[in-house]
Design a protein around this motif. Structure first.
Motif, short mmCIF file in Angstrom:
data_model
loop_
_atom_site.label_atom_id
_atom_site.label_comp_id
_atom_site.label_asym_id
_atom_site.label_seq_id
_atom_site.Cartn_x
_atom_site.Cartn_y
_atom_site.Cartn_z
N SER A 1 0.79 -1.23 0.00
CA SER A 1 0.00 0.00 0.00
C SER A 1 0.83 1.29 0.00
CB SER A 1 -0.97 0.01 1.18
OG SER A 1 -0.28 -0.01 2.42
N PRO A 2 2.05 1.32 0.58
CA PRO A 2 2.79 2.59 0.57
C PRO A 2 3.30 3.02 -0.80
CG PRO A 2 3.58 1.14 2.33
CD PRO A 2 2.73 0.31 1.42
N PHE A 3 3.29 2.12 -1.78
CA PHE A 3 3.96 2.41 -3.04
C PHE A 3 2.99 2.95 -4.08
CE2 PHE A 3 6.04 -1.34 -1.06
CZ PHE A 3 7.15 -0.66 -0.57
N GLY A 4 3.30 4.13 -4.62
CA GLY A 4 2.42 4.78 -5.59
C GLY A 4 3.04 4.84 -6.97
N GLY A 5 2.35 5.54 -7.86
CA GLY A 5 2.84 5.74 -9.23
C GLY A 5 2.76 4.47 -10.05
N PRO A 6 3.25 4.55 -11.29
CA PRO A 6 3.19 3.39 -12.18
C PRO A 6 3.92 2.16 -11.64
CG PRO A 6 3.68 5.38 -13.42
CD PRO A 6 3.76 5.75 -11.98
N VAL A 7 5.06 2.37 -10.98
CA VAL A 7 5.80 1.22 -10.44
C VAL A 7 5.00 0.53 -9.34
CG1 VAL A 7 7.86 0.52 -9.16
CG2 VAL A 7 8.07 2.08 -11.09
N GLY A 8 4.42 1.31 -8.43
CA GLY A 8 3.59 0.73 -7.39
C GLY A 8 2.38 -0.01 -7.97
N ASP A 9 1.75 0.58 -8.97
CA ASP A 9 0.61 -0.07 -9.61
C ASP A 9 1.04 -1.38 -10.28
OD1 ASP A 9 -1.02 2.02 -8.83
OD2 ASP A 9 -0.92 3.05 -10.77
N ALA A 10 2.20 -1.35 -10.93
CA ALA A 10 2.69 -2.56 -11.60
C ALA A 10 3.06 -3.65 -10.59
CB ALA A 10 3.90 -2.21 -12.47
N MET A 11 3.59 -3.25 -9.44
CA MET A 11 3.91 -4.22 -8.38
C MET A 11 2.64 -4.93 -7.92
SD MET A 11 6.56 -1.86 -6.19
CE MET A 11 6.86 -3.01 -4.83
N ARG A 12 1.59 -4.15 -7.68
CA ARG A 12 0.33 -4.75 -7.24
C ARG A 12 -0.26 -5.66 -8.33
NH1 ARG A 12 0.46 -0.08 -4.17
NH2 ARG A 12 0.04 1.26 -5.95
N TYR A 13 -0.22 -5.19 -9.56
CA TYR A 13 -0.75 -5.96 -10.70
C TYR A 13 -0.05 -7.32 -10.80
CZ TYR A 13 -1.82 -6.73 -15.75
OH TYR A 13 -2.23 -7.22 -16.97
N ALA A 14 1.27 -7.30 -10.64
CA ALA A 14 2.06 -8.52 -10.80
C ALA A 14 1.82 -9.54 -9.70
CB ALA A 14 3.55 -8.17 -10.85
N THR A 15 1.39 -9.07 -8.53
CA THR A 15 1.17 -9.99 -7.41
C THR A 15 -0.28 -10.45 -7.31
OG1 THR A 15 0.91 -8.08 -5.92
CG2 THR A 15 3.09 -9.09 -6.03
N GLU A 16 -1.14 -9.95 -8.19
CA GLU A 16 -2.54 -10.36 -8.19
C GLU A 16 -2.71 -11.68 -8.93
OE1 GLU A 16 -4.37 -5.80 -8.25
OE2 GLU A 16 -4.45 -7.07 -10.04
N GLY A 17 -3.71 -12.46 -8.53
CA GLY A 17 -4.01 -13.71 -9.22
C GLY A 17 -2.97 -14.78 -8.94
N GLY A 18 -2.97 -15.79 -9.76
CA GLY A 18 -2.04 -16.89 -9.58
C GLY A 18 -2.47 -17.82 -8.45
N LYS A 19 -1.75 -18.92 -8.32
CA LYS A 19 -2.08 -19.94 -7.33
C LYS A 19 -1.60 -19.57 -5.93
CE LYS A 19 0.06 -22.89 -10.01
NZ LYS A 19 0.09 -22.13 -11.26
#
Length: 289
Positions: A23-41
């Protein structure tokens, strides 16, 4: 409670913990970090939670270690998908990070997730004993770095331009490093958090990791891209040696089942308490994605 229900519950629990830590991370990099950790097993995180449960490790500590390994796994997938590596457009049924944003953002998001994992493990919230935190950090660095996953990836890339295809023993070693080390660490972590001997769980994970990779090779041959969530048939298209190309489908499946039995046998010390881990060993070869 069935394994599927446990996996789903753990995936939600890990996702909530990851969202809080990201949650502390903003901007495109923060959004991409969250996107990459979503989903999966979130299988690696689940392995942390289940091995920690064997030793009654506090759930909040186990969850932090689970998020750490999922962060490293997500970073590895971001970088693996880049044009300079596997050049994939699809991951978990969605555009890969460099397609959703751009290559620079993908590299930075991967870098940030990798370093976040070590930030999590080195924080006293993970364990009050600095020696335990250091052991977790050291072993993850070894599992993910130049003597582990990174070396496996380097061997994989080198094999693409080699004069001769890899032998079965060479593929086994490559995948032990590239895939296996990040499945071994979460099993080790549960014992380390409890200050217990991780050897039986590491033995379990070694067999599990190879079974997992054989299943991946089978999915590349037999799987449906829409179901798998990524491109299939790439290994054959690239003329890449795999467990399936060397053994054939039937023998590869048989080898995977033998490894499942080896993984389950390694858990005999834990009796009925390790029922979910035994089920996981079967799950990795029966999955269709």
């Amino acid at each position: 409670m069935t394994l599927r229900v446990k996996l789903d519950a753990a995936r939600e629990e890990i996702g909530t913990a990851a969202a809080d830590l990201l949650s502390p991370f903003g901007g495109p990099v923060g959004d991409a970090m969250r996107y990459a950790t979503e989903g999966g097993k979130r299988l690696r995180g689940f392995l942390v939670l289940e091995t920690a449960r064997l030793f009654d490790v506090p759930r909040d500590r186990a969850l932090r270690a689970a998020v750490a390994i999922e962060a490293v796994h997500a970073y590895s997938l971001i970088h693996d998908d880049l044009p300079c590596m596997d050049d994939d457009d699809l991951r978990r049924g969605r555009p890969t990070v460099h397609r959703q944003w751009d290559e620079a953002t993908a590299v930075l998001a991967g870098d940030a997730l990798q370093t976040l994992a070590f930030e999590i493990l080195s924080d006293s919230a993970t364990h009050p004993d600095a020696t335990i935190r250091a052991e977790l950090t050291l072993t993850l660095a070894r599992a993910a770095g130049a003597s582990g996953m990174v070396r496996g990836q380097a061997l994989d890339i080198a094999a693409e331009s080699a004069d001769a295809p890899l032998t079965l023993s060479e593929i086994t070693e490559l995948q032990r490093l590239k895939t296996g080390r990040l499945l071994e660490w979460p099993c080790r972590a549960g014992a380390v958090l409890a200050e217990r001997d991780p050897t039986p769980l590491v033995d379990y994970a070694a067999a599990l990791g190879l079974a997992f990779q054989i299943a991946d090779d089978l999915l590349d041959v037999e799987g449906d891209a829409a179901r798998v969530g990524k491109a299939v048939g790439k290994d054959a298209g690239a003329g890449k040696a795999t467990f399936v190309s060397l053994l054939g489908v039937a023998a590869a499946r048989e080898r995977a089942e033998t490894l499942v039995a080896e993984a389950q046998a390694a858990l005999s010390l834990f009796g009925a308490e390790a029922a979910s881990l035994r089920s996981v060993a079967h799950y990795v070869v029966a999955r269709d994605r």
